[in-house]
Design a protein around this motif. Structure first.
Motif, mmCIF file in Angstrom:
data_model
loop_
_atom_site.group_PDB
_atom_site.id
_atom_site.type_symbol
_atom_site.label_atom_id
_atom_site.label_comp_id
_atom_site.label_asym_id
_atom_site.label_seq_id
_atom_site.Cartn_x
_atom_site.Cartn_y
_atom_site.Cartn_z
ATOM 1 N N HIS A 39 0.843 -1.192 0.000
ATOM 2 C CA HIS A 39 0.000 0.000 0.000
ATOM 3 C C HIS A 39 0.879 1.243 0.000
ATOM 4 O O HIS A 39 2.068 1.187 0.337
ATOM 5 C CB HIS A 39 -0.829 0.084 1.297
ATOM 6 C CG HIS A 39 -1.725 -1.068 1.560
ATOM 7 N ND1 HIS A 39 -3.062 -1.041 1.259
ATOM 8 C CD2 HIS A 39 -1.497 -2.278 2.145
ATOM 9 C CE1 HIS A 39 -3.630 -2.181 1.645
ATOM 10 N NE2 HIS A 39 -2.703 -2.953 2.180
ATOM 11 N N GLU A 100 2.370 -0.444 4.465
ATOM 12 C CA GLU A 100 2.163 0.887 3.893
ATOM 13 C C GLU A 100 3.496 1.572 3.646
ATOM 14 O O GLU A 100 4.380 1.564 4.515
ATOM 15 C CB GLU A 100 1.365 1.777 4.871
ATOM 16 C CG GLU A 100 -0.070 1.370 5.105
ATOM 17 C CD GLU A 100 -1.047 1.922 4.058
ATOM 18 O OE1 GLU A 100 -0.598 2.573 3.086
ATOM 19 O OE2 GLU A 100 -2.262 1.683 4.238
ATOM 20 N N HIS A 155 -2.710 -2.914 -3.285
ATOM 21 C CA HIS A 155 -4.111 -2.718 -2.877
ATOM 22 C C HIS A 155 -4.991 -2.654 -4.134
ATOM 23 O O HIS A 155 -6.051 -3.266 -4.211
ATOM 24 C CB HIS A 155 -4.224 -1.424 -2.066
ATOM 25 C CG HIS A 155 -5.519 -1.270 -1.329
ATOM 26 N ND1 HIS A 155 -5.660 -0.445 -0.246
ATOM 27 C CD2 HIS A 155 -6.746 -1.833 -1.521
ATOM 28 C CE1 HIS A 155 -6.916 -0.500 0.206
ATOM 29 N NE2 HIS A 155 -7.597 -1.339 -0.571
ATOM 30 N N ASP A 169 -3.920 2.504 -4.660
ATOM 31 C CA ASP A 169 -2.528 2.583 -4.181
ATOM 32 C C ASP A 169 -1.785 1.265 -4.378
ATOM 33 O O ASP A 169 -2.392 0.214 -4.370
ATOM 34 C CB ASP A 169 -2.502 3.014 -2.698
ATOM 35 C CG ASP A 169 -3.252 2.054 -1.782
ATOM 36 O OD1 ASP A 169 -4.486 1.971 -1.902
ATOM 37 O OD2 ASP A 169 -2.593 1.375 -0.980
#
Ligand SMILES: [Zn+2]
Length: 284
Positions: A39, A100, A155, A169
């Motif tokens: 992500h 992330e 994602h 993303d």
């Protein structure tokens, strides 16, 4: 890889895992991840520490396994890898570790995942920093959990597969910055990094070849009185016949056995001459 653990223990997701709230948590904890999801955060915040702090509270409906800093490339692990995370907004939460990447502060979001770039060079540098750290982390996780890089998806790809919510993303971020990154490229880079991790350790440097010390000269052992030098034989005969030397051990009864080195014989004969001389003196 600069990985530090700072678990978001106050996050509800973390607590659900601690309690093993339902079978999905038990399954993830027992079986481990089956894939990895990449992500990017979707806002102009490069600091991983900011997100860790933001998520480490009750009432947040998000919990990723790790977040990567875009300034300095360090990684904060927020959940144990075998905890079920809340990052995908879909069934990928049951199977995938979620990571992330932070995004640059040199962009400005408007709406719908659109942003303008404030400083392209600096923003791209932030992007590269997080990307490279992500490659390293994903290679590490592939090795750790025996996962193929083909199990990695973004994602966005997760949404296309029906296992994640509708997000774009991190591809939207790469594209918006004019980077050449793609998920296929990411998987290939992870494979390369994984190959390096799996390379056998370099063979140990062989110890320098040492020349063996020259063998000691063969012992000049005299085994038998007949092998002794002629000058030593009369004295040795006297000592043998007198029972002062028996040629070796008590078990050896050969009257001609010496079994002494020439040096020993010389020492004995020096002592014998000395004693003989002293006796001769006393007899005078
Ligand atoms: Zn996402």
């Amino acid at each position: 890889m600069d990985l530090m653990q700072n678990f978001i223990v106050n996050n509800d997701c973390y607590q659900y895992n601690v309690k093993r709230a339902d079978s999905r948590y038990v399954k993830f904890q027992t079986e481990g991840p089956k894939g990895l999801m990449l992500h990017s955060v979707g806002c102009a915040q490069p600091s991983a520490a900011v997100f860790q702090k933001l998520w480490n509270v009750s009432g947040k409906e998000v919990a990723v396994h790790a977040v990567i800093d875009a300034n300095h490339s360090y990684i904060i692990q927020c959940l144990p890898w075998n905890y079920r995370g809340w990052h995908a907004g879909g069934s990928a939460n049951n199977t995938h570790i979620g990571v992330e990447m932070c995004e640059s502060s040199y962009i400005k979001y408007s709406t719908g995942g659109k942003f303008t770039v404030l400083d392209r060079e600096k923003a791209q540098q932030h992007c590269r920093t997080a990307y490279n750290a992500a490659v390293e982390l994903f290679a590490y996780l592939c090795k750790e959990y025996s996962l193929s890089p083909s199990t990695i998806c973004s994602h966005k790809e997760g949404h296309a597969k029906g296992i994640a919510s509708s997000h774009g993303d991190p591809e939207h971020y790469w594209r918006g910055l004019g980077m050449s990154y793609t998920m296929d490229g990411f998987r290939a880079d992870v494979q390369k990094a994984l190959d390096k991790l799996n390379q056998p350790a370099p063979a140990p440097v062989p110890a320098p070849v040492t020349t063996p010390a020259p063998a000691a000269p063969a012992s000049d052992m005299i085994t038998d009185i007949h092998n002794a030098p002629a000058w030593a034989q009369p004295a040795l005969r006297e000592l043998l016949d007198g029972g002062y030397i028996n040629g070796g051990t008590d078990a050896e009864t050969d009257p001609d056995d010496i079994n002494m080195t020439l040096d020993t014989i010389k020492s004995i004969l020096v002592a014998k001459r000395y004693i003989d001389a002293k006796i001769a003196e006393l007899k005078k």
